[in-house]
Design a protein around this motif. Structure first.
Motif, PDB file in Angstrom:
ATOM      1  N   SER A 254       0.841  -1.195   0.000  1.00 47.02           N
ATOM      2  CA  SER A 254       0.000   0.000   0.000  1.00 47.02           C
ATOM      3  C   SER A 254       0.875   1.242   0.000  1.00 47.02           C
ATOM      4  O   SER A 254       2.073   1.168   0.297  1.00 47.02           O
ATOM      5  N   GLU A 472      -6.961   4.037   0.712  1.00 49.61           N
ATOM      6  CA  GLU A 472      -7.441   2.649   0.644  1.00 49.61           C
ATOM      7  C   GLU A 472      -8.585   2.522  -0.350  1.00 49.61           C
ATOM      8  O   GLU A 472      -8.677   1.532  -1.087  1.00 49.61           O
ATOM      9  N   GLU A 475      -7.070   2.611  -3.791  1.00 48.16           N
ATOM     10  CA  GLU A 475      -6.319   1.376  -4.056  1.00 48.16           C
ATOM     11  C   GLU A 475      -7.227   0.198  -4.376  1.00 48.16           C
ATOM     12  O   GLU A 475      -6.844  -0.732  -5.086  1.00 48.16           O
TER      13      GLU A 475
END
Length: 598
Positions: A254, A472, A475
């Motif tokens: 990440s 997040e 992603e």
């Protein structure tokens, strides 16, 4: 100090910093530039040979350090000389020359790390066994090799480096739009005079005692941001996608992991910060309730959060009185700390007063070989006393680090950079709150402390949580539309400020004016650093066993270990929830004290 802004030549020498201790004159500086340029030109001779054996590696590292040690003296001197008189054309020229030379040094030494990463870890271990002196670089080499899995081939790294300017475009576009192109409307100030809202005067307007002024400024500013919401969403989207691309191509799970890995910070530190703050939001809600009562409002709006709830107290504190106050407040840090600090106050570390052309604000600077210099623009206010304490915290951290560490470890990570400065402020505030006699002054100081918590821990943690959520989401394939960003940001404001605050619709677009969302998981460090500093200052004040000794050990450690481990030396483990919880306990105690006094 005489009234009015003085010319640089009219400032008494004892009130200026001692740059002559670095270079006696410009000629000496110029000669050093020539020497360093020659060393930089010669450095590529190590290419192709320095990874063959321990002695060659040691020689290359020592030569590199000698160059960087010298260029940091050159650069520090030039930019400090310019900062005290930005109108001086000779100083401008020196600064330009120093910057160009720094770029050349970086270019000539850039092959070192990529070449090192071609070695296997067992090669490095063998070299360390073969040469006792090389062991000095053990931690440095480990830190380089730690990131080996995330470094690509020389050609791929070259392509990524060339793409860097393109990847930085969203932030540049954002900056130009936010800082240069946006024009805000004019409102009426407290006296009915027209005042144009700017980035610089927005917070002072929000601090106005006149609620109509606050409301007008708030609504007018965010109306402009709202009209560009899709553009701001696009620039932020582009910046985060660039970070996602870089994290994936470098084999990270990440963007958050990629960012934190630079300083070897576990993800749990980030998670624990958010968890601890969530568990202590009741204290923030109580503080907001006190604010609502103190301001005698039926409804507390977002534009009511910055106006003082205590009448302005006139602390008139000349510089020398401020210094004596700081010395008394920091006495719990012990003799060794006080001796070093006295040296700073008495040996021209500090450029104290404003003069025409001097850079605004304050900072702690210098190089490994110089005094840990401090730039101030001192006026006789309480805020300026806190600034002196804050910058002296930075400088004492540098002082102890440089005295106790070799050049390679003679600095400290951004993760711990604000700890020593904030600990000084905490000790000063504690001393003043305990010793002040006037009730209104005590109220003012407690509220000052609480506002530091609100803006540095709660608000920055809210920013950190927003940053984590939107990264997040992106992603996982989500689209960062203006609608999604505004909804997410507004919900977080509701969570962090609680039931007594009306979360005005305008606040939903506030994310668009926060440049830190382009800094790639930077803001959480404000909150962790503040929490660590509060935890440490409490240990020192409570006279816990060896608290001062451990704290000085932390100040002396520099970057000889990873920042998480360096803080553990001081007695703070940021991989647990304890430091943030300890800071939250103090916040809760101060809220209760304010509640009794208000």
């Amino acid at each position: 100090m005489a009234k009015g802004v003085l010319e640089r030549k009219d400032i008494p020498q004892e009130d200026t910093w001692d740059l002559e201790s670095m270079f006696s004159d410009t000629e000496a500086w110029e000669n050093e530039c020539k020497r360093v340029e020659k060393l930089a030109e010669e450095f590529p001779k190590h290419l192709g040979s320095f990874t063959k054996d321990a002695n060659s590696l040691l020689k290359a590292l020592e030569d590199r350090d000698n160059i960087y040690r010298a260029i940091s003296n050159i650069y520090s001197y030039a930019h400090m000389k310019l900062d005290v008189d930005t109108t001086n054309s000779q100083s401008q020229s020196l600064n330009d020359k120093a910057t160009s030379l720094y770029v050349k040094v970086e270019e000539k030494t850039s092959f070192l790390v990529p070449e090192l990463l071609k070695l296997r870890e067992e090669d490095i271990e063998r070299f360390l066994e073969d040469n006792e002196t090389l062991k000095l670089y053990d931690q440095h080499l480990k830190n380089i090799m730690r990131q080996k899995d995330h470094v690509l081939s020389a050609r791929e790294e070259s392509i990524l480096a060339q793409m860097g300017e393109v990847g930085g475009s969203p932030e540049k576009i954002y900056s130009m739009l936010n800082d240069a192109d946006l024009k805000f409307p004019t409102i009426k100030d407290e006296k009915g005079k027209d005042v144009e809202i700017t980035q610089g005067n927005f917070i002072p307007l929000m601090e106005s005692k006149n609620r109509r002024v606050r409301k007008d400024a708030f609504k007018s500013l965010y109306k402009v941001y709202k009209s560009f919401e899709n553009t701001f969403a696009a620039t932020l989207n582009g910046d985060l996608k660039n970070n996602i691309f870089n994290s994936r191509i470098r084999n990270y799970n990440s963007t958050r992991e990629a960012s934190l890995n630079q300083n070897n910070i576990p993800l749990s530190v980030y998670d624990n910060l958010i968890k601890s703050v969530h568990e202590n939001l009741d204290s923030m809600y109580k503080y907001m309730n006190i604010r609502k009562r103190a301001l005698e409002l039926d409804e507390l709006h977002m534009y009511d959060l910055y106006t003082p709830i205590v009448d302005e107290v006139d602390f008139n504190i000349p510089y020398k009185e401020g210094v004596e106050l700081i010395k008394r407040a920091l006495s719990p840090l012990g003799e060794e700390y006080l001796e070093g600090m006295n040296e700073g106050f008495n040996s021209r570390w500090i450029d104290i007063y404003e003069n025409r052309g001097k850079r605004s604000g304050a900072y702690s600077g210098g190089s490994y070989d110089s005094k840990p210099f401090i730039l101030l623009n001192y006026h006789d206010t309480l805020d300026n006393v806190f600034t002196v304490a804050h910058e002296m915290g930075h400088s004492m951290h540098s002082y102890f680090t440089r005295k106790n560490q070799p050049f390679i470890y003679g600095n400290y990570s951004i993760f711990v950079a604000e700890v020593a400065s904030t600990a000084n402020e905490a000790l000063l505030l504690d001393y003043m709150i305990k010793n002040v006699k006037d009730k209104n002054e005590k109220l003012y100081l407690i509220n000052h402390y609480l506002e530091s918590f609100r803006t540095t821990v709660f608000r920055q943690t809210m920013f950190a949580e927003f940053e984590m959520i939107i990264n997040e989401y992106l992603e996982k394939g989500g689209a960062l539309t203006a609608e999604y960003l505004c909804k997410t940001y507004k919900e977080l404001n509701k969570l962090y400020y609680g039931p007594d605050v009306i979360i005005d619709e305008e606040i939903a677009i506030e994310w668009a004016r926060i440049p830190h969302f382009y800094y790639n998981f930077y803001v959480f460090q404000y909150a962790t650093g503040f929490s660590a500093a509060i935890s440490l200052s409490q240990q020192i004040l409570e006279n816990r066993e060896k608290a001062v000794e451990k704290y000085l050990g932390f100040l002396k450690s520099g970057s000889s270990d990873y920042p998480i481990n360096v803080l553990k030396i001081a007695g703070v483990d940021m991989t647990t929830v304890e430091p943030v919880n300890n800071a939250m306990k103090l916040f809760s105690k101060l809220v209760d004290e304010l509640d009794k006094l208000i």
